[in-house]
Design a protein around this motif. Structure first.
Motif, PDB file in Angstrom:
ATOM      1  N   HIS A 122     -25.697  26.104 -15.301  1.00  0.00           N
ATOM      2  CA  HIS A 122     -27.030  25.501 -15.314  1.00  0.00           C
ATOM      3  C   HIS A 122     -27.663  25.624 -16.705  1.00  0.00           C
ATOM      4  O   HIS A 122     -27.067  26.200 -17.621  1.00  0.00           O
ATOM      5  CB  HIS A 122     -27.893  26.133 -14.231  1.00  0.00           C
ATOM      6  CG  HIS A 122     -27.320  25.931 -12.858  1.00  0.00           C
ATOM      7  ND1 HIS A 122     -27.440  24.744 -12.161  1.00  0.00           N
ATOM      8  CD2 HIS A 122     -26.563  26.748 -12.078  1.00  0.00           C
ATOM      9  CE1 HIS A 122     -26.814  24.837 -11.006  1.00  0.00           C
ATOM     10  NE2 HIS A 122     -26.261  26.043 -10.927  1.00  0.00           N
ATOM     11  N   ARG A 123     -28.851  25.059 -16.848  1.00  0.00           N
ATOM     12  CA  ARG A 123     -29.500  24.985 -18.165  1.00  0.00           C
ATOM     13  C   ARG A 123     -30.807  25.788 -18.142  1.00  0.00           C
ATOM     14  O   ARG A 123     -31.866  25.250 -17.837  1.00  0.00           O
ATOM     15  CB  ARG A 123     -29.786  23.527 -18.538  1.00  0.00           C
ATOM     16  CG  ARG A 123     -30.487  23.369 -19.887  1.00  0.00           C
ATOM     17  CD  ARG A 123     -30.696  21.899 -20.243  1.00  0.00           C
ATOM     18  NE  ARG A 123     -31.433  21.776 -21.495  1.00  0.00           N
ATOM     19  CZ  ARG A 123     -32.723  21.411 -21.586  1.00  0.00           C
ATOM     20  NH1 ARG A 123     -33.410  21.131 -20.475  1.00  0.00           N
ATOM     21  NH2 ARG A 123     -33.315  21.322 -22.751  1.00  0.00           N
ATOM     22  N   PRO A 124     -30.735  27.065 -18.451  1.00  0.00           N
ATOM     23  CA  PRO A 124     -31.968  27.844 -18.571  1.00  0.00           C
ATOM     24  C   PRO A 124     -32.621  27.626 -19.928  1.00  0.00           C
ATOM     25  O   PRO A 124     -31.943  27.607 -20.966  1.00  0.00           O
ATOM     26  CB  PRO A 124     -31.487  29.285 -18.415  1.00  0.00           C
ATOM     27  CG  PRO A 124     -30.066  29.272 -18.865  1.00  0.00           C
ATOM     28  CD  PRO A 124     -29.529  27.898 -18.603  1.00  0.00           C
ATOM     29  N   LEU A 165     -26.951  37.661  -8.054  1.00  0.00           N
ATOM     30  CA  LEU A 165     -27.758  37.379  -6.872  1.00  0.00           C
ATOM     31  C   LEU A 165     -29.042  36.659  -7.253  1.00  0.00           C
ATOM     32  O   LEU A 165     -29.431  35.667  -6.609  1.00  0.00           O
ATOM     33  CB  LEU A 165     -28.074  38.688  -6.150  1.00  0.00           C
ATOM     34  CG  LEU A 165     -28.891  38.591  -4.860  1.00  0.00           C
ATOM     35  CD1 LEU A 165     -28.182  37.717  -3.835  1.00  0.00           C
ATOM     36  CD2 LEU A 165     -29.161  39.975  -4.296  1.00  0.00           C
ATOM     37  N   ALA A 166     -29.712  37.129  -8.307  1.00  0.00           N
ATOM     38  CA  ALA A 166     -30.949  36.486  -8.752  1.00  0.00           C
ATOM     39  C   ALA A 166     -30.707  35.044  -9.158  1.00  0.00           C
ATOM     40  O   ALA A 166     -31.446  34.134  -8.754  1.00  0.00           O
ATOM     41  CB  ALA A 166     -31.547  37.272  -9.916  1.00  0.00           C
ATOM     42  N   ALA A 167     -29.664  34.821  -9.954  1.00  0.00           N
ATOM     43  CA  ALA A 167     -29.379  33.466 -10.425  1.00  0.00           C
ATOM     44  C   ALA A 167     -29.029  32.539  -9.265  1.00  0.00           C
ATOM     45  O   ALA A 167     -29.498  31.390  -9.201  1.00  0.00           O
ATOM     46  CB  ALA A 167     -28.244  33.498 -11.445  1.00  0.00           C
ATOM     47  N   THR A 200     -32.102  22.365 -14.553  1.00  0.00           N
ATOM     48  CA  THR A 200     -32.885  22.909 -15.658  1.00  0.00           C
ATOM     49  C   THR A 200     -33.879  23.911 -15.092  1.00  0.00           C
ATOM     50  O   THR A 200     -34.723  23.562 -14.266  1.00  0.00           O
ATOM     51  CB  THR A 200     -33.643  21.796 -16.402  1.00  0.00           C
ATOM     52  OG1 THR A 200     -32.698  20.893 -16.982  1.00  0.00           O
ATOM     53  CG2 THR A 200     -34.525  22.381 -17.502  1.00  0.00           C
ATOM     54  N   ILE A 201     -33.750  25.160 -15.524  1.00  0.00           N
ATOM     55  CA  ILE A 201     -34.603  26.243 -15.044  1.00  0.00           C
ATOM     56  C   ILE A 201     -35.442  26.729 -16.217  1.00  0.00           C
ATOM     57  O   ILE A 201     -34.907  27.215 -17.217  1.00  0.00           O
ATOM     58  CB  ILE A 201     -33.781  27.416 -14.477  1.00  0.00           C
ATOM     59  CG1 ILE A 201     -32.735  26.922 -13.474  1.00  0.00           C
ATOM     60  CG2 ILE A 201     -34.707  28.457 -13.868  1.00  0.00           C
ATOM     61  CD1 ILE A 201     -33.267  26.299 -12.235  1.00  0.00           C
ATOM     62  N   ILE A 211     -30.997  37.283 -16.483  1.00  0.00           N
ATOM     63  CA  ILE A 211     -30.885  36.267 -15.441  1.00  0.00           C
ATOM     64  C   ILE A 211     -30.449  34.936 -16.044  1.00  0.00           C
ATOM     65  O   ILE A 211     -29.616  34.213 -15.479  1.00  0.00           O
ATOM     66  CB  ILE A 211     -32.222  36.135 -14.699  1.00  0.00           C
ATOM     67  CG1 ILE A 211     -32.520  37.432 -13.937  1.00  0.00           C
ATOM     68  CG2 ILE A 211     -32.212  34.949 -13.743  1.00  0.00           C
ATOM     69  CD1 ILE A 211     -33.893  37.479 -13.298  1.00  0.00           C
ATOM     70  N   ALA A 212     -31.018  34.601 -17.200  1.00  0.00           N
ATOM     71  CA  ALA A 212     -30.656  33.343 -17.849  1.00  0.00           C
ATOM     72  C   ALA A 212     -29.177  33.326 -18.257  1.00  0.00           C
ATOM     73  O   ALA A 212     -28.513  32.282 -18.171  1.00  0.00           O
ATOM     74  CB  ALA A 212     -31.541  33.112 -19.073  1.00  0.00           C
TER      75      ALA A 212
END
Length: 429
Positions: free
Chosen positions: A33-35, A412-414, A6-7, A24-25
């Protein structure tokens, strides 16, 4: 596969930061994943439109929020001033308002983070929130403003609009800036101390993250720093653009085969309807197609030339991809989108880091700078025609765009955010 993380993403109350975080999300979600988004009052629905869970710091919790539209309206006379003159009229009051907001949302933000229990927090802001520093999980800083936000003796002062060769003006602006923000910084330092934190050295309001710092500064416009940033904790992104729905340009009454020009000054810059109408008068004389983002002021435009189409919103990346020129205010999102799609920029800044990006566009040979108000019809027309006709610039920008696409900035960011969230060490290059 590693368990989903969870981000929590917390962008500042601006569409530039918000929509950058959306890109990014989207990639975090694609990676499994869970943004989730923490949003300021007034931004409810912005992230849900892209399918993300939102957690709003509501009015009842946070107290009366800063109404940025009202704030801009009250200060827009400052936009006719130089960056140096704006220190007193705009930059100082803005920092005071930012500090007020950080103080108001501290308790609701602390409570919300305790409920969310994120594995990591992504902060796209210009100020620290103690609740984030004290949350007990890693936090990642995103610098979605110009690279000048991270100081260096070879980088022009933040918000100055100075070029590399204007060294004489650097010290004057830097001294004025530090003096202007000193009262806000003193209040902020006291607030951080009450929360058990040490304040960043003046005039900074946010230290680098000890885990990860992401900078939206493509290589083609990047400064050569005297002190290189530590690659273990700083990462430059060559493009970080969100996915939008495809956009089909409207059928115009004329010039349908002509180059397409997008004009957008951001969610707040569109409020200067008189200036926009003056620009449209020039557009009417040129053999090109123009899309104009009028924001909330769409209904103020009654008579529109045949080669101009006005709307309250466009899926900007999808439009920039098809454009031959982007006229904008120098917001970092807009500037980076133009570079990502190989489109020259005509930057007409009015505040904040728009001044810095305008200077850099001209220096790096990726566009031109034009004063927001101090131009003649002939000067605006000449700038548009010159940029559309600069085949060498277009070729260089297209080649650069290919490099930026291959760099896959959002991926890359993620991946780096997930690495921090899982506690993994960064691989050495």
């Amino acid at each position: 596969m590693a368990p989903a993380k969870t981000i929590a993403l917390f962008p500042e109350a601006s569409y530039g930061a918000a929509l950058n975080c959306v890109g990014i999300a989207q990639e975090l979600r694609r990676l499994g994943h869970r943004p989730v988004f923490i949003c300021h009052p007034g931004f409810s629905g912005v992230f849900a439109e892209y399918g993300f869970a939102e957690y709003q710091l509501s009015d009842a919790e946070a107290g009366a929020p800063t109404d940025w539209t009202d704030f801009i309206e009250r200060h827009q006379d400052a936009f006719r001033q130089t960056p140096l003159d704006q220190l007193e009229s705009y930059v100082g009051p803005t920092w005071e308002a930012i500090v007020d907001t950080a103080m108001r949302v501290e308790e609701p933000l602390r409570q919300l983070l305790a409920r969310l229990k994120p594995d990591a927090i992504v902060l796209d802001n210009v100020v620290m929130f103690p609740a984030i520093a004290n949350a007990g999980v890693p936090w990642i800083r995103i610098v979605s403003c110009a690279e000048t936000e991270i100081p260096d003796e070879n980088v022009p002062p933040y918000l100055s609009g100075c070029g590399d060769e204007e060294r004489g003006a650097w010290e004057i602006f830097a001294a004025g800036y530090e003096k202007t923000v000193a009262p806000a910084h003193k209040r902020f330092a006291s607030f951080l101390g009450d929360c058990g934190l040490k304040a960043p050295p003046a005039p900074n309001f946010l230290d680098p993250s000890p885990w990860l710092n992401l900078l939206l500064a493509p290589e083609i416009i990047r400064h050569e720093r005297h002190q290189p940033l530590d690659p273990k904790t700083f990462l430059f992104l060559d493009g970080c653009v969100r996915h939008e729905a495809p956009y089909a340009p409207p059928r115009f009454a004329s010039h349908n085969e002509a180059p397409l020009v997008l004009t957008s000054f951001g969610s707040l810059g569109a409020m200067d309807v008189a200036m926009m109408k003056r620009m449209i008068g020039v557009f009417a004389t040129l053999p090109y197609r123009f899309l104009v983002n009028a924001g909330h002021w769409r209904d103020d435009y009654r008579e529109v030339p045949d080669n101009v189409f006005i709307d309250s919103w466009f899926p900007q990346p999808s439009v920039v991809e098809q454009a031959s020129l982007f006229i904008h205010h120098g917001g970092n999102n807009s500037f980076c989108e133009a570079l990502y799609y190989g489109v020259p920029s005509l930057v007409m800044p009015y505040c904040w880091d728009g001044h810095d990006n305008a200077a850099r566009a001209a220096e790096a040979g990726v566009g031109q700078r034009l004063a927001r108000y101090d131009w003649s019809d002939a000067e605006l027309a000449a700038a548009i025609e010159a940029l559309l006709g600069d085949t060498a610039m277009h070729a260089r920008l297209k080649a650069n765009a290919e490099k930026m696409h291959k760099a896959a900035g959002v991926t890359l960011a993620a991946e780096e955010i997930v690495r921090v969230a899982t506690g993994a060490a960064r691989a050495s290059s």
